[in-house]
Scaffold this motif. Structure first.
Motif, short mmCIF file in Angstrom:
data_model
loop_
_atom_site.label_atom_id
_atom_site.label_comp_id
_atom_site.label_asym_id
_atom_site.label_seq_id
_atom_site.Cartn_x
_atom_site.Cartn_y
_atom_site.Cartn_z
N PRO A 27 0.82 -1.22 0.00
CA PRO A 27 0.00 0.00 0.00
C PRO A 27 0.85 1.27 0.00
N GLY A 28 0.47 2.20 -0.84
CA GLY A 28 1.20 3.46 -0.96
C GLY A 28 2.25 3.44 -2.05
N THR A 29 2.45 2.30 -2.67
CA THR A 29 3.57 2.14 -3.62
C THR A 29 3.06 2.04 -5.06
N SER A 42 -7.14 0.74 0.68
CA SER A 42 -5.85 0.82 1.36
C SER A 42 -5.55 2.24 1.81
N VAL A 43 -4.36 2.38 2.40
CA VAL A 43 -4.12 3.52 3.28
C VAL A 43 -4.23 4.90 2.62
N SER A 44 -3.62 5.08 1.44
CA SER A 44 -3.65 6.42 0.84
C SER A 44 -5.07 6.80 0.45
N LEU A 57 -4.36 -0.10 -5.33
CA LEU A 57 -4.37 -0.27 -6.78
C LEU A 57 -3.10 0.27 -7.44
N GLY A 58 -2.18 0.77 -6.63
CA GLY A 58 -0.95 1.30 -7.21
C GLY A 58 -1.15 2.62 -7.94
N HIS A 59 -2.16 3.36 -7.55
CA HIS A 59 -2.40 4.70 -8.11
C HIS A 59 -2.58 5.68 -6.95
S1 FES Z 1 -3.83 3.13 -1.52
FE1 FES Z 1 -5.41 3.20 -2.99
S2 FES Z 1 -4.31 3.13 -4.84
FE2 FES Z 1 -2.72 2.87 -3.35
#
Ligand code: FES
Ligand SMILES: Cc1cc2nc3c(=O)[nH]c(=O)nc-3n(C[C@H](O)[C@H](O)[C@H](O)COP(=O)(O)O)c2cc1C
Ligand code: SF4
Lengths: 463, 154
Positions: free
Chosen positions: A109-111, B82-84, B122-124
């Motif tokens: 996550p975050g990457t 996820s986190v972001s 999702l890598g975005h």
């Molecule tokens: S946390 Fe949502 S796309 Fe990476």
């Protein structure tokens, strides 16, 4: 852009007096979202590294260059790439085939850095695989790609097709007898597949649980054969090292570790995004000069420097160079180099709960501490958010953080999961205590659904 | 029964593996791409083709987030939780889906048009919150854009 100075007969600089802002991995990527085409790539020096190999650079020479370059793995652990390659059996008696695998599972996550490379320069991946394959005399390569990267999939498929048509793949390279085949494997979505031994099981069509180590994949890997698993970004550096040399590569960096780094930032900053910068750029430069500081009205509280499984860094750490050797081990680690920023209007416990739920869900379930411990951690954090946390729970969280640490589980998922937890327990302890006193989350006085349909709440209980 | 086309495509995928079972994911994906999900019957067919037991194939199928062992709607919206994305307002998008389409995570709309599922990063993340509908990724998703986005998937 390319620096001036002495040029070799490929028209590329050989010397190490490089421009400090050189960006070998990304400078040719078109900024309009298109991928770099084969033609453009050839013009910019693409596929020259394999010609250099075929015309006299021995596999051992490539390995030596990579060792001397100080290249360290960009997948999170920062293991020296040359050292990893040293374990691969070479010569006539080595088991065959040997495999090289690009780890393109990017689900931390975050990457999002590998996505940038794969979408922008798919031929770079193909060339990197051929060169790494040549260095290890591995004749078969797999790109293990996460399923959600559809655009990357299409572009890689096209690039591989073109490389076969051009004869870079599937035929002996002109001038030597090394022949390389490359396949694209589309995964089906599970974070643990990125762990290198789980990835091997995934490729073999088994449940993707990690394998016990030793033996290490370099000697007993895919179908029992010598195998090297390497992160996408790590591999993209290899052709450049072959073309321009180890000294040039070391010169790109501001630290002991060679090369540039593709850094990323997400969260409430003014300009979230990615930048290829010298390794050793400080967290403050990234945050302030590149991401433009915090988004208007938000204040910085902390950051996860390289994905969800790295410890928090806070204000006092902002001048640390973001590389593999400058961050003290008891403070943190670079991880993937894609930072997640925590602001003052986001609850650190809520963020932590989000991380631990992710890890609990993605645990492969193989070892008991991870399978049972992570959901427990998530439940405790949830209790804090709901206003049922207690001082005893704080103690429990500390216990879990040590029980799930290194040495108790098969793989690094569980230890990674508790790195942010452990650091949050020290940097954000006051916030845990406020949740206990208030009987709820100070950031969400109206409850979970962001202030709609809940009754207002909660007065702070004086200490 | 697998169709001849399906069988052929699976056999093609097997060509570059030294063992048939390595094609299990490819086979599951392929069947799902054509049929929307993987039924018990398809599972047994794949097992027979790859020389595995149905339980072995199911062990693989159930391990992965993107292999569906139950029918889903005509389209699937994957909401990154996820986190972001969480920091940047994923929960407001989720609320909007509930309000506007009466679906929460894990549910399908009554007309069978849309299933909503959670998905890991999702890598975005620099474009958070992110959402993927079928194979298309959307970034910077705000609650009031949901309808415009989903209107494209009938
Ligand atoms: S946390 Fe949502 S796309 Fe990476
Ligand atoms: C749970 C878990 C997930 C991982 N996911 C990835 C990933 O998606 N991509 C990656 O390159 N490395 C990932 N890794 C690290 C790999 O195991 C391995 O160290 C890495 O691919 C080696 O490449 P490098 O030396 O080039 O970094 C993961 C590790 C763990 C424990
Ligand atoms: S630590 Fe967790 S993810 Fe890793 S092998 Fe054990 S159960 Fe699986």
């Amino acid at each position: 852009m390319a620096s001036s100075g002495e040029l070799n007969n490929d028209g590329l600089p050989l010397t190490s007096n490089s421009d400090p802002m050189e960006q070998p991995l990304t400078q040719q990527i078109p900024r309009d979202g298109r991928p770099l085409s084969l033609k453009e790539r050839l013009k910019g020096g693409g596929y020259r590294a394999i010609q250099r190999c075929a015309k006299g650079l021995a596999p051992q020479d490539v390995q030596k260059l990579v060792s001397e370059s100080g290249l360290r793995g960009r997948g999170g652990a920062g293991f020296p790439t040359g050292m990893k390659w040293n374990f691969v059996p070479m010569g006539q008696d080595a088991p065959r085939p040997k495999y090289i695998i690009a780890n393109a599972d990017e689900m931390e996550p975050g990457t999002f850095k590998d996505r940038v490379l794969l979408e922008g320069d798919p031929h770079g991946m193909v060339e990197s695989m051929i060169v790494a394959g040549y260095a290890l005399q591995a004749e078969v390569g797999f790109i293990f790609l996460r399923a959600e990267y559809r655009l990357a999939f299409e572009r890689l498929r096209t690039a591989i097709g073109e490389a076969y048509a051009e004869g870079y793949l599937g035929r002996p390279l002109p001038g030597c007898d090394f022949r390389f085949d490359l396949y694209l494997h589309e995964s089906a979505g599970r974070y643990i597949c990125g762990e290198e031994t789980a990835l091997l099981n995934a490729l073999e069509g088994k449940r993707a649980i990690p394998r016990a180590k030793p033996p290490y994949p370099q000697t007993v890997g895919l179908w029992g054969k010598p195998t090297v698993v390497q992160n996408v970004e790590t591999l993209y550096n290899v052709p450049h090292i072959v073309n321009r040399g180890a000294a040039w590569f070391r010169g790109l960096s501001r630290s002991k570790d060679g090369g540039t780094k593709l850094y990323g930032i997400s969260g409430r900053v003014a300009r979230p995004g990615w930048w290829e910068l010298p390794l050793g750029t400080t967290a403050r430069e990234l945050l302030e000069d590149h991401a433009g500081g915090m988004f208007n009205g938000f204040t910085f509280r902390g950051l996860l420097p390289g994905g969800a499984s790295t410890p928090f860094l806070v204000e006092q750490h902002l001048n640390l160079p973001m590389d593999f050797s400058s961050i003290p081990a008891d403070v943190g680690r670079l991880g993937t180099g894609c930072m997640i920023v925590l602001d003052d209007q986001t609850c650190p416990l809520g963020l932590l709960l989000n991380l631990e739920r992710f890890f609990a869900r993605e645990s492969c379930g193989w070892c008991t501490p991870c399978r049972e411990g992570l959901p427990w951690v998530a439940r405790i954090l949830d209790a804090f958010e709901e206003g049922h946390g207690s001082m005893d729970d704080l103690g429990l969280l500390e216990m879990h953080a040590s029980l799930l640490g290194p040495g108790h589980t098969f793989c690094a998922l569980a230890p990674g999961a508790v790195e942010p937890l452990q650091s949050a327990l020290s940097y954000f302890r006051d916030d845990f205590i406020r949740h206990i006193r208030l009987g709820g989350c100070p950031w969400r006085p109206y409850g979970r659904s962001g202030g709609r349909r809940r009754v207002p709440v909660l007065k702070e209980i004086p200490a | 029964m697998l169709t001849d086309d399906e069988r052929q495509e699976i056999e093609q995928a097997l060509a570059h593996y030294p063992e048939k079972r390595a094609g299990a994911i490819d086979a599951l994906r392929l069947v799902q791409r054509r049929r929307g999900w993987v039924s018990d019957e398809s599972l047994e067919d794949i097992a027979a083709l790859l020389g595995m037991t149905p339980a072995e194939v199911d062990g693989v199928a159930t391990f992965y987030n993107l292999i569906f062992r139950k029918p889903v709607g005509r389209h699937v919206a994957f909401l990154c939780d996820s986190v972001s994305c969480w920091i940047m307002g994923y929960e407001r998008v989720r609320e909007q889906l509930k309000d506007r389409y009466e679906v929460d995570i894990g549910q399908t709309t009554k007309d069978g048009r849309l299933t909503v599922l959670p998905i890991a990063c999702l890598g975005h993340c620099e474009q958070a919150p992110a959402m993927m509908v079928d194979a298309d990724v959307y970034g910077h998703v705000t609650p009031d854009q949901i309808e415009t986005i989903l209107d494209q998937y009938r």
